[in-house]
Scaffold this motif. Structure first.
Motif, PDB file in Angstrom:
ATOM      1  N   GLU A  16       4.675  -2.955  39.807  1.00  0.00           N
ATOM      2  CA  GLU A  16       5.232  -4.135  39.127  1.00  0.00           C
ATOM      3  C   GLU A  16       6.628  -4.462  39.649  1.00  0.00           C
ATOM      4  OE1 GLU A  16       4.909  -3.884  34.831  1.00  0.00           O
ATOM      5  OE2 GLU A  16       2.951  -2.931  35.022  1.00  0.00           O
ATOM      6  N   LEU A  17       7.427  -3.429  39.870  1.00  0.00           N
ATOM      7  CA  LEU A  17       8.775  -3.643  40.402  1.00  0.00           C
ATOM      8  C   LEU A  17       8.716  -4.227  41.815  1.00  0.00           C
ATOM      9  CD1 LEU A  17      10.686  -0.516  39.123  1.00  0.00           C
ATOM     10  CD2 LEU A  17      11.357  -2.880  38.764  1.00  0.00           C
ATOM     11  N   ASN A  18       7.780  -3.737  42.613  1.00  0.00           N
ATOM     12  CA  ASN A  18       7.627  -4.278  43.963  1.00  0.00           C
ATOM     13  C   ASN A  18       7.285  -5.761  43.924  1.00  0.00           C
ATOM     14  OD1 ASN A  18       8.258  -1.943  45.345  1.00  0.00           O
ATOM     15  ND2 ASN A  18       6.144  -1.250  45.444  1.00  0.00           N
ATOM     16  N   GLU A  19       6.449  -6.148  42.970  1.00  0.00           N
ATOM     17  CA  GLU A  19       6.104  -7.564  42.821  1.00  0.00           C
ATOM     18  C   GLU A  19       7.350  -8.391  42.486  1.00  0.00           C
ATOM     19  OE1 GLU A  19       3.315  -9.515  43.212  1.00  0.00           O
ATOM     20  OE2 GLU A  19       2.576  -7.726  44.243  1.00  0.00           O
ATOM     21  N   LEU A  20       8.149  -7.897  41.567  1.00  0.00           N
ATOM     22  CA  LEU A  20       9.368  -8.610  41.191  1.00  0.00           C
ATOM     23  C   LEU A  20      10.344  -8.704  42.360  1.00  0.00           C
ATOM     24  CD1 LEU A  20      10.308  -7.395  37.579  1.00  0.00           C
ATOM     25  CD2 LEU A  20       9.739  -9.712  38.286  1.00  0.00           C
ATOM     26  N   GLN A  21      10.445  -7.637  43.116  1.00  0.00           N
ATOM     27  CA  GLN A  21      11.415  -7.595  44.205  1.00  0.00           C
ATOM     28  C   GLN A  21      11.016  -8.493  45.380  1.00  0.00           C
ATOM     29  OE1 GLN A  21      11.673  -3.354  44.742  1.00  0.00           O
ATOM     30  NE2 GLN A  21      13.307  -3.150  43.224  1.00  0.00           N
ATOM     31  N   ARG A  22       9.754  -8.877  45.437  1.00  0.00           N
ATOM     32  CA  ARG A  22       9.308  -9.786  46.496  1.00  0.00           C
ATOM     33  C   ARG A  22       9.840 -11.209  46.297  1.00  0.00           C
ATOM     34  NH1 ARG A  22       3.564  -7.405  46.434  1.00  0.00           N
ATOM     35  NH2 ARG A  22       3.718  -5.876  48.088  1.00  0.00           N
ATOM     36  N   ARG A  23      10.152 -11.515  45.060  1.00  0.00           N
ATOM     37  CA  ARG A  23      10.680 -12.852  44.762  1.00  0.00           C
ATOM     38  C   ARG A  23      12.134 -12.922  45.211  1.00  0.00           C
ATOM     39  NH1 ARG A  23       8.491 -13.494  38.601  1.00  0.00           N
ATOM     40  NH2 ARG A  23       6.372 -12.850  39.050  1.00  0.00           N
ATOM     41  N   HIS A  24      12.511 -14.064  45.715  1.00  0.00           N
ATOM     42  CA  HIS A  24      13.892 -14.214  46.177  1.00  0.00           C
ATOM     43  C   HIS A  24      14.847 -14.497  45.028  1.00  0.00           C
ATOM     44  CE1 HIS A  24      12.781 -13.917  50.331  1.00  0.00           C
ATOM     45  NE2 HIS A  24      11.828 -14.807  50.155  1.00  0.00           N
ATOM     46  N   VAL A  25      14.343 -15.175  44.006  1.00  0.00           N
ATOM     47  CA  VAL A  25      15.184 -15.523  42.864  1.00  0.00           C
ATOM     48  C   VAL A  25      14.452 -15.117  41.585  1.00  0.00           C
ATOM     49  CG1 VAL A  25      16.308 -17.390  41.613  1.00  0.00           C
ATOM     50  CG2 VAL A  25      16.168 -17.496  44.100  1.00  0.00           C
ATOM     51  N   LEU A  26      15.175 -14.410  40.722  1.00  0.00           N
ATOM     52  CA  LEU A  26      14.608 -14.002  39.440  1.00  0.00           C
ATOM     53  C   LEU A  26      15.319 -14.740  38.315  1.00  0.00           C
ATOM     54  CD1 LEU A  26      14.375 -10.119  39.877  1.00  0.00           C
ATOM     55  CD2 LEU A  26      12.553 -11.791  40.174  1.00  0.00           C
ATOM     56  N   THR A  27      14.547 -15.076  37.283  1.00  0.00           N
ATOM     57  CA  THR A  27      15.158 -15.666  36.102  1.00  0.00           C
ATOM     58  C   THR A  27      15.944 -14.574  35.392  1.00  0.00           C
ATOM     59  OG1 THR A  27      13.329 -15.124  34.632  1.00  0.00           O
ATOM     60  CG2 THR A  27      13.175 -17.234  35.826  1.00  0.00           C
ATOM     61  N   PRO A  28      16.862 -14.943  34.510  1.00  0.00           N
ATOM     62  CA  PRO A  28      17.593 -13.905  33.758  1.00  0.00           C
ATOM     63  C   PRO A  28      16.648 -12.958  33.008  1.00  0.00           C
ATOM     64  CG  PRO A  28      18.686 -16.007  33.512  1.00  0.00           C
ATOM     65  CD  PRO A  28      17.388 -16.276  34.245  1.00  0.00           C
ATOM     66  N   THR A  29      15.566 -13.489  32.475  1.00  0.00           N
ATOM     67  CA  THR A  29      14.598 -12.658  31.754  1.00  0.00           C
ATOM     68  C   THR A  29      13.913 -11.688  32.711  1.00  0.00           C
ATOM     69  OG1 THR A  29      14.209 -14.424  30.167  1.00  0.00           O
ATOM     70  CG2 THR A  29      12.553 -12.696  30.262  1.00  0.00           C
ATOM     71  N   GLU A  30      13.549 -12.172  33.886  1.00  0.00           N
ATOM     72  CA  GLU A  30      12.917 -11.308  34.880  1.00  0.00           C
ATOM     73  C   GLU A  30      13.885 -10.233  35.365  1.00  0.00           C
ATOM     74  OE1 GLU A  30       9.670 -14.302  36.981  1.00  0.00           O
ATOM     75  OE2 GLU A  30      11.775 -14.389  37.604  1.00  0.00           O
ATOM     76  N   GLU A  31      15.131 -10.592  35.512  1.00  0.00           N
ATOM     77  CA  GLU A  31      16.155  -9.632  35.936  1.00  0.00           C
ATOM     78  C   GLU A  31      16.308  -8.526  34.894  1.00  0.00           C
ATOM     79  OE1 GLU A  31      18.240  -8.087  38.731  1.00  0.00           O
ATOM     80  OE2 GLU A  31      17.700 -10.184  39.090  1.00  0.00           O
ATOM     81  N   LEU A  32      16.324  -8.914  33.629  1.00  0.00           N
ATOM     82  CA  LEU A  32      16.417  -7.940  32.542  1.00  0.00           C
ATOM     83  C   LEU A  32      15.185  -7.038  32.525  1.00  0.00           C
ATOM     84  CD1 LEU A  32      18.002  -6.941  30.070  1.00  0.00           C
ATOM     85  CD2 LEU A  32      16.820  -8.680  28.726  1.00  0.00           C
ATOM     86  N   THR A  33      14.017  -7.645  32.674  1.00  0.00           N
ATOM     87  CA  THR A  33      12.773  -6.880  32.717  1.00  0.00           C
ATOM     88  C   THR A  33      12.800  -5.889  33.862  1.00  0.00           C
ATOM     89  OG1 THR A  33      11.530  -8.708  31.744  1.00  0.00           O
ATOM     90  CG2 THR A  33      10.263  -7.060  32.954  1.00  0.00           C
ATOM     91  N   LYS A  34      13.270  -6.327  35.009  1.00  0.00           N
ATOM     92  CA  LYS A  34      13.358  -5.466  36.191  1.00  0.00           C
ATOM     93  C   LYS A  34      14.247  -4.262  35.909  1.00  0.00           C
ATOM     94  CE  LYS A  34      15.371  -5.554  40.798  1.00  0.00           C
ATOM     95  NZ  LYS A  34      16.111  -6.368  41.752  1.00  0.00           N
ATOM     96  N   LYS A  35      15.400  -4.489  35.302  1.00  0.00           N
ATOM     97  CA  LYS A  35      16.317  -3.389  34.996  1.00  0.00           C
ATOM     98  C   LYS A  35      15.694  -2.408  33.996  1.00  0.00           C
ATOM     99  CE  LYS A  35      20.673  -5.487  36.265  1.00  0.00           C
ATOM    100  NZ  LYS A  35      20.574  -4.947  37.617  1.00  0.00           N
ATOM    101  N   GLN A  36      15.007  -2.937  32.990  1.00  0.00           N
ATOM    102  CA  GLN A  36      14.356  -2.072  32.004  1.00  0.00           C
ATOM    103  C   GLN A  36      13.255  -1.237  32.660  1.00  0.00           C
ATOM    104  OE1 GLN A  36      13.237  -5.150  29.220  1.00  0.00           O
ATOM    105  NE2 GLN A  36      14.997  -4.741  27.894  1.00  0.00           N
ATOM    106  N   MET A  37      12.502  -1.868  33.544  1.00  0.00           N
ATOM    107  CA  MET A  37      11.432  -1.158  34.238  1.00  0.00           C
ATOM    108  C   MET A  37      12.003  -0.068  35.141  1.00  0.00           C
ATOM    109  SD  MET A  37       8.948  -4.413  35.036  1.00  0.00           S
ATOM    110  CE  MET A  37       7.990  -3.584  36.261  1.00  0.00           C
ATOM    111  N   GLN A  38      13.111  -0.350  35.805  1.00  0.00           N
ATOM    112  CA  GLN A  38      13.744   0.650  36.660  1.00  0.00           C
ATOM    113  C   GLN A  38      14.199   1.857  35.839  1.00  0.00           C
ATOM    114  OE1 GLN A  38      16.646  -2.003  38.404  1.00  0.00           O
ATOM    115  NE2 GLN A  38      15.602  -1.992  40.393  1.00  0.00           N
ATOM    116  N   LYS A  39      14.771   1.596  34.670  1.00  0.00           N
ATOM    117  CA  LYS A  39      15.217   2.689  33.797  1.00  0.00           C
ATOM    118  C   LYS A  39      14.024   3.510  33.310  1.00  0.00           C
ATOM    119  CE  LYS A  39      19.418   0.525  32.062  1.00  0.00           C
ATOM    120  NZ  LYS A  39      20.087  -0.045  30.884  1.00  0.00           N
ATOM    121  N   GLU A  40      12.957   2.820  32.914  1.00  0.00           N
ATOM    122  CA  GLU A  40      11.758   3.504  32.427  1.00  0.00           C
ATOM    123  C   GLU A  40      11.131   4.349  33.537  1.00  0.00           C
ATOM    124  OE1 GLU A  40       7.453   2.468  30.367  1.00  0.00           O
ATOM    125  OE2 GLU A  40       8.915   0.859  30.658  1.00  0.00           O
TER     126      GLU A  40
END
Length: 65
Positions: A16-40
């Motif tokens: 899931e993180l790899n999918e998010l990181q493929r995007r060049h621009v993340l919304t603030p919500t996606e950025e928050l989700t990404k950080k939470q996923m990284q911590k988890e």
């Protein structure tokens, strides 16, 4: 069983993180989700390492006796 579940969950988060990181621009919500996923993901990796340490300790005590 617990280790396998952690490993599978860790792998899913990685995908899931790899999918998010493929995007060049993340919304603030996606950025928050990404950080939470990284911590988890990191927490699961730490827990797996702890289980490995416990297993090795038990194994070394069992072979010593």
């Amino acid at each position: 069983t617990e280790f396998r579940e952690l490993e599978e969950s860790h792998h899913r988060l990685d995908l899931e993180l790899n999918e998010l990181q493929r995007r060049h621009v993340l919304t603030p919500t996606e950025e928050l989700t990404k950080k939470q996923m990284q911590k988890e993901k990191l927490a699961k990796k730490d827990k797996m390492a702890e289980l490995i340490r416990i297993y090795r300790d038990q194994d070394s005590h069992a072979t010593a006796h």
